[in-house]
Design a protein around this motif. Structure first.
Motif, PDB file in Angstrom:
ATOM      1  N   ALA A  50       0.929  -0.934  -0.003  1.00 58.82           N
ATOM      2  CA  ALA A  50      -0.090   0.166  -0.189  1.00 58.82           C
ATOM      3  C   ALA A  50       0.890   1.530  -0.463  1.00 58.82           C
ATOM      4  CB  ALA A  50      -0.735  -0.022   1.136  1.00 58.82           C
ATOM      5  N   GLY A  51       2.223   0.715   0.220  1.00 62.98           N
ATOM      6  CA  GLY A  51       2.845   2.600   0.256  1.00 62.98           C
ATOM      7  C   GLY A  51       3.144   3.300   1.804  1.00 62.98           C
ATOM      8  N   LEU A  52       2.309   3.159   2.518  1.00 65.60           N
ATOM      9  CA  LEU A  52       2.827   3.895   3.740  1.00 65.60           C
ATOM     10  C   LEU A  52       4.067   3.113   4.550  1.00 65.60           C
ATOM     11  CD1 LEU A  52      -0.716   2.577   5.150  1.00 65.60           C
ATOM     12  CD2 LEU A  52      -0.213   4.184   2.423  1.00 65.60           C
ATOM     13  N   LEU A  53       4.456   4.306   4.800  1.00 65.79           N
ATOM     14  CA  LEU A  53       5.587   5.178   5.588  1.00 65.79           C
ATOM     15  C   LEU A  53       5.854   5.557   6.750  1.00 65.79           C
ATOM     16  CD1 LEU A  53       8.662   5.665   2.775  1.00 65.79           C
ATOM     17  CD2 LEU A  53       8.578   3.732   4.556  1.00 65.79           C
ATOM     18  N   THR A  54       4.833   4.606   7.579  1.00 62.80           N
ATOM     19  CA  THR A  54       4.644   5.193   8.874  1.00 62.80           C
ATOM     20  C   THR A  54       5.542   4.725  10.574  1.00 62.80           C
ATOM     21  OG1 THR A  54       2.849   5.524  10.212  1.00 62.80           O
ATOM     22  CG2 THR A  54       3.026   2.932   9.353  1.00 62.80           C
ATOM     23  N   LEU A  55       5.378   5.804  10.676  1.00 61.43           N
ATOM     24  CA  LEU A  55       6.499   5.641  12.051  1.00 61.43           C
ATOM     25  C   LEU A  55       5.948   5.225  13.613  1.00 61.43           C
ATOM     26  CD1 LEU A  55       9.038   9.050  11.989  1.00 61.43           C
ATOM     27  CD2 LEU A  55       9.614   6.905  11.383  1.00 61.43           C
ATOM     28  N   ALA A  86       8.811  10.012  -2.901  1.00 57.89           N
ATOM     29  CA  ALA A  86       7.904   9.843  -1.542  1.00 57.89           C
ATOM     30  C   ALA A  86       7.728  11.420  -0.825  1.00 57.89           C
ATOM     31  CB  ALA A  86       8.990   9.494  -0.597  1.00 57.89           C
ATOM     32  N   HIS A  87       6.068  11.381  -0.478  1.00 62.42           N
ATOM     33  CA  HIS A  87       5.315  12.329  -0.392  1.00 62.42           C
ATOM     34  C   HIS A  87       5.622  12.498   1.163  1.00 62.42           C
ATOM     35  CE1 HIS A  87       5.441  12.564  -4.201  1.00 62.42           C
ATOM     36  NE2 HIS A  87       3.956  12.229  -4.606  1.00 62.42           N
ATOM     37  N   GLN A  88       5.633  13.115   1.679  1.00 56.64           N
ATOM     38  CA  GLN A  88       5.251  13.571   3.128  1.00 56.64           C
ATOM     39  C   GLN A  88       4.236  13.689   3.324  1.00 56.64           C
ATOM     40  OE1 GLN A  88       8.862  15.573   5.546  1.00 56.64           O
ATOM     41  NE2 GLN A  88       7.464  15.253   7.547  1.00 56.64           N
ATOM     42  N   THR A  89       2.986  13.090   3.225  1.00 57.77           N
ATOM     43  CA  THR A  89       1.565  13.864   3.360  1.00 57.77           C
ATOM     44  C   THR A  89       1.484  13.574   4.411  1.00 57.77           C
ATOM     45  OG1 THR A  89       1.208  11.470   3.192  1.00 57.77           O
ATOM     46  CG2 THR A  89       1.084  12.735   1.510  1.00 57.77           C
ATOM     47  N   GLY A  90       1.511  12.997   5.644  1.00 59.03           N
ATOM     48  CA  GLY A  90       1.677  13.585   6.950  1.00 59.03           C
ATOM     49  C   GLY A  90      -0.026  11.606   7.370  1.00 59.03           C
ATOM     50  N   SER A  91       0.045  11.535   9.026  1.00 63.73           N
ATOM     51  CA  SER A  91      -0.831  10.838   8.743  1.00 63.73           C
ATOM     52  C   SER A  91      -1.913  11.165  10.108  1.00 63.73           C
ATOM     53  CB  SER A  91      -0.386   9.033   8.934  1.00 63.73           C
ATOM     54  OG  SER A  91       0.037   8.897  10.504  1.00 63.73           O
ATOM     55  N   PHE A  92      -3.411  10.624   9.912  1.00 64.43           N
ATOM     56  CA  PHE A  92      -4.048  10.475  10.777  1.00 64.43           C
ATOM     57  C   PHE A  92      -4.939   9.581  11.169  1.00 64.43           C
ATOM     58  CE2 PHE A  92      -6.501  15.043   8.769  1.00 64.43           C
ATOM     59  CZ  PHE A  92      -4.522  15.461   9.507  1.00 64.43           C
ATOM     60  N   ASP A 149       4.772  10.647   8.709  1.00 65.63           N
ATOM     61  CA  ASP A 149       4.094   9.921   7.627  1.00 65.63           C
ATOM     62  C   ASP A 149       4.739  10.219   6.618  1.00 65.63           C
ATOM     63  OD1 ASP A 149       4.899   8.347   9.937  1.00 65.63           O
ATOM     64  OD2 ASP A 149       2.634   8.305  10.186  1.00 65.63           O
ATOM     65  N   LYS A 150       4.697   9.552   5.705  1.00 71.01           N
ATOM     66  CA  LYS A 150       5.133   9.302   4.205  1.00 71.01           C
ATOM     67  C   LYS A 150       3.985   8.226   2.900  1.00 71.01           C
ATOM     68  CE  LYS A 150       9.870  11.206   4.841  1.00 71.01           C
ATOM     69  NZ  LYS A 150      11.266  11.788   3.923  1.00 71.01           N
ATOM     70  N   ILE A 151       4.186   8.737   1.915  1.00 75.57           N
ATOM     71  CA  ILE A 151       3.729   7.198   1.146  1.00 75.57           C
ATOM     72  C   ILE A 151       4.651   7.103   0.328  1.00 75.57           C
ATOM     73  CG2 ILE A 151       1.478   7.868   1.501  1.00 75.57           C
ATOM     74  CD1 ILE A 151       0.759   9.331  -0.999  1.00 75.57           C
ATOM     75  N   ILE A 152       5.315   6.182  -0.562  1.00 76.94           N
ATOM     76  CA  ILE A 152       5.816   5.835  -1.815  1.00 76.94           C
ATOM     77  C   ILE A 152       5.661   4.951  -2.188  1.00 76.94           C
ATOM     78  CG2 ILE A 152       7.507   4.301  -0.386  1.00 76.94           C
ATOM     79  CD1 ILE A 152       9.684   5.470  -1.744  1.00 76.94           C
ATOM     80  N   ARG A 257      -5.165   5.972   1.752  1.00 74.34           N
ATOM     81  CA  ARG A 257      -4.774   7.394   1.331  1.00 74.34           C
ATOM     82  C   ARG A 257      -4.867   7.884  -1.186  1.00 74.34           C
ATOM     83  NH1 ARG A 257      -1.021   5.981  -2.243  1.00 74.34           N
ATOM     84  NH2 ARG A 257       0.112   4.246  -2.895  1.00 74.34           N
ATOM     85  N   PRO A 258      -4.644   9.009  -0.874  1.00 71.44           N
ATOM     86  CA  PRO A 258      -5.103   8.857  -1.684  1.00 71.44           C
ATOM     87  C   PRO A 258      -3.529   9.261  -3.313  1.00 71.44           C
ATOM     88  CG  PRO A 258      -3.310  10.549  -0.394  1.00 71.44           C
ATOM     89  CD  PRO A 258      -3.594  10.175  -0.154  1.00 71.44           C
ATOM     90  N   GLU A 259      -4.309   8.610  -4.631  1.00 75.47           N
ATOM     91  CA  GLU A 259      -3.308   7.674  -5.059  1.00 75.47           C
ATOM     92  C   GLU A 259      -3.847   7.807  -6.564  1.00 75.47           C
ATOM     93  OE1 GLU A 259      -1.100   4.961  -7.145  1.00 75.47           O
ATOM     94  OE2 GLU A 259      -1.153   5.976  -5.507  1.00 75.47           O
ATOM     95  N   VAL A 260      -2.964   8.826  -7.502  1.00 69.28           N
ATOM     96  CA  VAL A 260      -3.562   8.875  -8.996  1.00 69.28           C
ATOM     97  C   VAL A 260      -4.951   9.872  -9.274  1.00 69.28           C
ATOM     98  CG1 VAL A 260      -0.986   8.060 -10.137  1.00 69.28           C
ATOM     99  CG2 VAL A 260      -4.570   7.017  -9.548  1.00 69.28           C
TER     100      VAL A 260
END
Length: 411
Positions: A50-55, A86-92, A149-152, A257-260
């Motif tokens: 899913a491409g989630l890079l969460t801390l 890699a987009h630093q979108t952050g997360s909720f 947090d980021k997505i990639i 998450r957002p995607e295209v």
């Protein structure tokens, strides 16, 4: 039989972990490193993450693994002179039940203690940042914002590890399916493949869902099974902002998450689909699934809680359905480290849905094992035999691994 090729270190599997290990190792290892991949680099579960890079991790070891992945991305971009996107979108993180609120508070307390930025935000602010969210004031949600947090794209990251490794001298051979790990006198000597024998004194089994079958040939059972993961991507919508934070919603058993231009969202089914590793084909897309083959049953039975939080999602068309099979362990922890009684054989498998986020850390850890470097991680909790002797082919074990996946609450 004369070997087709030889190496000082042979890595089974050209997925995220295999390529990350090769990249880290080739920075300082003077010998020949060879990756054998049954399809193409990143073809299997790696490219379908899913491409989630969460801390947001409630264990120090996993937090450190993900942090290392963040560093790895920056280092790869510098080496390749490319933007990996890699987009630093952050997360909720949204919690509504008492249990989830307590878990979220404990998680926030833990990660802030270890230097992760976290803010508590209001429902109104969450709705402004994520327009699809429609939260009733009476719901009393607890919402944590984690801006680091980021997505990639997982395929891009896997390819970057591979490209960086090749620049450092690593060789990658595609369309080579490893059939057996070869040993002599209690040490590994190479592998047998559909293309012949490859010799190596060190073999890293990073073969994903196929890794357990290879170990069973050696009489060693791994506490993991191939479990289906799946997500959907909607058609593009003005309700989805390109830079909106991704969402983790444990009470809805969902993430998004957002995607295209659309929304990528995943749901945890109550009964995860597990397959017998003995019947896995070379390409898991060719695996016929009788129960819920396109995920519609999951949507029908599990969507309501997510739809309550995002009512506009129900009217958005589905553009893509993505599925893959990931190695889930009984306890949700990876399987890492050396194999007792077989010198030179090292395991890196059982990612349990966290392969992308942990990839950089896994690459560094396994590289340190091979190089005999002092390791910052104690790998004893992640040994293959930590749960005792198991039968990898046992239907009971496979179902228990499926339940472990169904009970997962993180992204």
């Amino acid at each position: 039989m004369a070997p087709v090729d030889n190496a000082d270190v042979l890595i089974i599997g050209g997925g995220l972990w295999g390529c990350a290990i090769a990249w880290y190792l080739s920075k300082s290892f003077p010998g020949r490193i060879l990756i054998l991949e049954r399809n193409s680099v990143g073809f299997g579960a790696s490219s379908r993450a899913a491409g989630l890079l969460t801390l947001a991790r409630n264990q120090k070891y996993y937090l450190d693994l993900v942090r290392e992945t963040h560093h790895a991305i920056m280092d790869l971009e510098a080496q390749l002179e490319e933007d990996l996107g890699a987009h630093q979108t952050g997360s909720f993180y949204l919690a509504s039940s008492a249990q989830s609120k307590q878990s979220l508070q404990e998680l926030v307390s833990f990660v802030t203690k270890h230097g992760v930025d976290v803010d508590w935000i209001s429902q109104q602010e969450a709705q402004e940042r994520v327009p699809l969210l429609q939260l009733e004031a009476t719901e009393d949600l607890l919402i944590a914002s984690m801006p680091e947090d980021k997505i990639i794209d997982p395929y891009i990251l896997t390819g970057a590890y591979a490209k960086g490794a090749k620049l450092q001298g690593v060789k990658i051979r595609r369309a080579v399916a490893v059939e057996r790990i070869l040993t002599e006198n209690n040490r590994v000597v190479g592998v047998a493949t559909n293309q012949g024998k490859f010799s190596a004194p060190i073999v890293v089994n990073a073969g994903g869902v196929w890794s357990g079958k290879l170990m069973m040939e050696l009489g060693i059972g791994l506490p993991m099974a191939p479990v289906r993961s799946q997500y959907w991507i909607t058609e593009p919508s003005t309700k989805v902002l390109a830079n909106q934070p991704f969402l983790i919603m444990p009470d809805a058993k969902a993430y998004a998450r957002p995607e295209v231009g659309g929304l990528l969202f995943g749901l945890r089914e109550s009964e995860s689909i597990v397959v017998d590793p003995r019947i896995l084909p070379e390409n898991t897309d060719d695996l016929g699934i009788k129960a819920d083959p396109e995920g519609w049953d999951t949507l029908l039975t599990e969507f309501d809680a997510l739809g309550h939080l995002m009512p506009g999602l129900e009217t958005m068309g589905i553009a893509h359905y993505i599925r893959g099979f990931c190695g889930y362990t009984l306890d949700g922890k990876p399987i890492l480290g050396e194999v007792s009684g077989i010198d030179g054989l090292i395991l890196a498998t059982g990612c349990s849905g966290g392969g992308l986020g942990s990839s950089g850390g896994i690459g560094r850890v396994i590289s340190d094992v091979i190089l005999k470097n002092p390791n910052a991680w104690d790998l004893s909790p992640y040994r293959y035999d930590r749960l005792g002797k198991v039968d990898h082919y046992s239907p009971e074990l496979q179902q228990r691994c499926g339940k472990a996946r169904s009970g997962k609450t993180s992204g």
